[in-house]
Scaffold this active site. Structure first.
Site, short mmCIF file in Angstrom:
data_model
loop_
_atom_site.label_atom_id
_atom_site.label_comp_id
_atom_site.label_asym_id
_atom_site.label_seq_id
_atom_site.Cartn_x
_atom_site.Cartn_y
_atom_site.Cartn_z
N HIS A 270 35.57 106.26 77.52
CA HIS A 270 34.46 106.37 76.56
C HIS A 270 34.11 107.83 76.38
O HIS A 270 34.22 108.63 77.31
CB HIS A 270 33.23 105.60 77.08
CG HIS A 270 32.26 105.28 76.01
ND1 HIS A 270 31.30 106.16 75.59
CD2 HIS A 270 32.15 104.18 75.23
CE1 HIS A 270 30.60 105.61 74.62
NE2 HIS A 270 31.09 104.42 74.37
N ASP A 328 34.40 96.90 74.99
CA ASP A 328 35.45 96.11 74.33
C ASP A 328 36.40 95.42 75.28
O ASP A 328 37.24 94.63 74.85
CB ASP A 328 36.26 97.03 73.41
CG ASP A 328 35.40 97.53 72.26
OD1 ASP A 328 35.19 98.74 72.15
OD2 ASP A 328 34.90 96.67 71.50
C1 SDX Z 1 33.63 102.10 71.37
O1 SDX Z 1 30.94 106.18 70.86
C2 SDX Z 1 30.55 105.00 71.14
O2 SDX Z 1 29.45 104.78 71.62
C3 SDX Z 1 31.54 103.92 70.84
C4 SDX Z 1 31.17 102.51 71.29
C5 SDX Z 1 29.98 101.98 70.53
O3 SDX Z 1 29.30 101.08 71.06
O4 SDX Z 1 29.80 102.41 69.36
O5 SDX Z 1 30.88 102.51 72.67
C6 SDX Z 1 32.32 101.53 71.04
O6 SDX Z 1 34.25 102.69 70.53
C7 SDX Z 1 34.13 101.99 72.78
C8 SDX Z 1 35.51 102.67 72.96
C9 SDX Z 1 36.56 101.65 72.46
N1 SDX Z 1 37.91 102.35 72.41
C10 SDX Z 1 38.84 102.03 73.31
O7 SDX Z 1 38.68 101.29 74.28
C11 SDX Z 1 40.18 102.70 73.02
C12 SDX Z 1 40.74 103.23 74.32
N2 SDX Z 1 39.90 104.37 74.76
C13 SDX Z 1 40.37 105.69 74.41
O8 SDX Z 1 40.98 105.77 73.15
C14 SDX Z 1 39.34 106.73 74.73
O9 SDX Z 1 38.80 106.45 75.95
C15 SDX Z 1 38.22 107.05 73.77
C16 SDX Z 1 38.71 107.28 72.38
C17 SDX Z 1 37.22 105.94 73.77
C18 SDX Z 1 37.60 108.32 74.29
O10 SDX Z 1 38.66 109.28 74.29
P1 SDX Z 1 38.42 110.76 74.78
O11 SDX Z 1 37.34 111.36 73.98
O12 SDX Z 1 39.72 111.47 74.87
O13 SDX Z 1 37.85 110.48 76.24
P2 SDX Z 1 37.72 111.54 77.35
O14 SDX Z 1 37.51 112.92 76.80
O15 SDX Z 1 36.72 111.01 78.32
O16 SDX Z 1 39.18 111.51 78.06
C19 SDX Z 1 39.33 112.14 79.30
C20 SDX Z 1 40.80 112.06 79.62
C21 SDX Z 1 41.68 112.58 78.49
O17 SDX Z 1 42.83 113.12 79.12
P3 SDX Z 1 42.94 114.75 79.27
O18 SDX Z 1 42.88 115.30 77.86
O19 SDX Z 1 41.76 115.16 80.13
O20 SDX Z 1 44.27 114.96 79.93
O21 SDX Z 1 41.19 110.68 79.83
C22 SDX Z 1 42.20 110.33 78.90
C23 SDX Z 1 42.11 111.32 77.77
O22 SDX Z 1 43.39 111.49 77.17
N3 SDX Z 1 41.90 108.98 78.47
C24 SDX Z 1 42.65 107.91 78.67
C25 SDX Z 1 41.95 106.83 78.10
N4 SDX Z 1 40.81 107.26 77.57
C26 SDX Z 1 40.77 108.59 77.80
N5 SDX Z 1 43.86 107.77 79.27
C27 SDX Z 1 44.36 106.50 79.27
N6 SDX Z 1 43.73 105.39 78.75
C28 SDX Z 1 42.54 105.54 78.16
N7 SDX Z 1 41.93 104.48 77.63
#
Ligand code: SDX
Length: 393
Positions: A270, A328
């Site tokens: 998130h 989700d």
């Molecule tokens: C919603 O914003 C909101 O409030 C949204 C929401 C709402 O109620 O409106 O909460 C609803 O959108 C929930 C999220 C649903 N999406 C998913 O579940 C899709 C899977 N999640 C990822 O795509 C991701 O976690 C995001 C898009 C949600 C967040 O991505 P970020 O901004 O890259 O997250 P981060 O900066 O915390 O990531 C830290 C690290 C990164 O790696 P590095 O760049 O540090 O090497 O963790 C990695 C990311 O690449 N990472 C993941 C991951 N999510 C983040 N690696 C593997 N699997 C994942 N799911």
């Protein structure tokens, strides 16, 4: 403590707006709607009360709830001309594609509440959107199925009415199971608002130009559709089906950790929560309740989801990156158990989030400091240069 904020300049430079609707502490895993913890609202309120709270700022008393509920129940029908819009779509159109179009088209029908500067007009538009978005969502499903639309029933509660419009046919009235109605009502509460997420920011930015609320909510639906946002619940089910068996989980965890692989563990991570999303815990508990009610004690996907959560939370990559299940992760398993097809999952998220979008929109419109949104950029293009005429290029 929550009443006194001391923003650091860094935060203010990233804060997109001031708001008093929803508070999230991502490190502590706290979510408050107008100061009330989400856990207490999920336990002791229903979605109509939460709609009243988010829009008006207070939980209703019994009389206020009765009056508000009656207004919503008596606005659930759509103008009969709206039915014609569906004929223009292919039968297999994704419900979100239909909802973007049809909700936006409501702008053409409700010119009598089009003055966004008039509080009464804004309130009427809010009532219409809260009431009609579920009807349009259910109509999208019926159109997909090739079944006639089921008209709303004023005698039914918000969640029961949606299940009726989804599953009743002219041959047989659907009698909603009270446990499933309560579960859907809770899912709506958990998805109602979430501060300045992508779709809410879209609605605020669209609304800052003075666009009408129906068009703004249509823009929010478009943004919510993305798999990184509201589309994740549909993507989680596809991922769990692809994992197929708990023995395959390590393979998927490895893929999620492989930076060269675009695969993400759907339903995990998130932008704000770096702790457990409080909604995910409540959703997991609701999942147990619904599966037990339906006598499904060995749901394959639920078992995979529970084991995937257990393994991921013990994995050093997920611990280091602070990745936890989000809202989700479990919602799709509940909706699937209720015989709701995966392509309707994000549509249900949109039904719930409509109250959050319209409450945030209203707050923005009434903010005297409000100006048209105009994000700037860090320019990385070509430096100024002279044009060479085509004859010499
Ligand atoms: C919603 O914003 C909101 O409030 C949204 C929401 C709402 O109620 O409106 O909460 C609803 O959108 C929930 C999220 C649903 N999406 C998913 O579940 C899709 C899977 N999640 C990822 O795509 C991701 O976690 C995001 C898009 C949600 C967040 O991505 P970020 O901004 O890259 O997250 P981060 O900066 O915390 O990531 C830290 C690290 C990164 O790696 P590095 O760049 O540090 O090497 O963790 C990695 C990311 O690449 N990472 C993941 C991951 N999510 C983040 N690696 C593997 N699997 C994942 N799911």
């Amino acid at each position: 403590k929550l009443g006194v904020f001391t923003y650091d300049p860094g935060f203010m430079s990233t804060a997109s707006c001031n708001s008093g609707i929803t508070y999230i502490d991502g490190d502590a895993g706290i979510l408050l709607y107008r100061g009330y913890p989400i856990e207490q609202l999920a336990e002791h309120a229903d979605f109509i009360e939460v709609c009243h709270l988010l829009y008006y700022g207070e939980l209703p008393d019994a009389a206020q709830k009765e009056s508000f509920d009656t207004i919503i129940r008596t606005h659930t029908m759509v103008h009969d001309q709206i039915n014609n819009f569906f004929r223009g779509f292919r039968r297999d159109a994704h419900p979100m594609a239909v909802m973007v179009g049809v909700v936006g088209a409501l702008s053409a029908f409700y010119q009598d509440s089009a003055n966004v500067g008039d509080p009464r007009h804004r309130e009427i538009s809010a009532h219409r959107l809260i009431a009609k978005v579920p009807t349009i969502a259910a109509m999208s499903y019926k159109y997909n199925m090739g079944q006639p639309f089921a008209y709303p029933r004023n005698r039914l509660s918000y969640a029961a009415n949606f299940l009726h419009m989804m599953f009743s046919t002219p041959c047989e009235e659907y009698e909603p199971n009270p446990v499933l109605v309560k579960a859907l009502d809770r899912i709506l509460i958990l998805h109602a608002d979430h501060e300045q997420n992508a779709s809410t920011s879209t609605v605020r930015l669209a609304g800052s130009s003075g666009a009408n609320p129906f068009a703004c909510v249509a823009a929010g639906i478009a943004s919510l559709w993305g798999p990184a946002h509201g589309g994740a619940n549909e993507a989680v089910l596809k991922m769990l089906e692809e994992i197929e068996d708990v023995s395959n989980i390590p393979k998927f965890i490895a893929r999620a950790k492989d930076k060269s692989n675009p695969f993400r563990l759907m339903g995990f991570g998130h932008r704000v929560y770096k702790n457990f999303d409080p909604r995910a815990r409540l959703m997991r508990q609701t999942c147990h309740e619904v599966l037990n009610e339906l006598g499904i004690y060995d749901d394959r996907l639920f078992k995979i989801a529970l084991e995937l959560e257990r393994i991921a939370l013990e994995d050093e990559y997920f611990i280091e990156k602070k990745l936890y299940p989000n809202v989700d992760f479990y919602s799709g398993i509940i909706l699937r158990a209720m015989n709701i097809p995966t392509n309707m999952f994000t549509a249900i998220f949109a039904i719930a989030r409509t109250i959050g979008w319209i409450s945030q929109w209203d707050e923005m419109i009434t903010d005297p400091e409000q100006k048209i949104g105009r994000p700037r950029q860090l320019y990385r293009g070509a430096a100024q240069r002279e044009l060479v005429p085509l004859s010499k290029r």
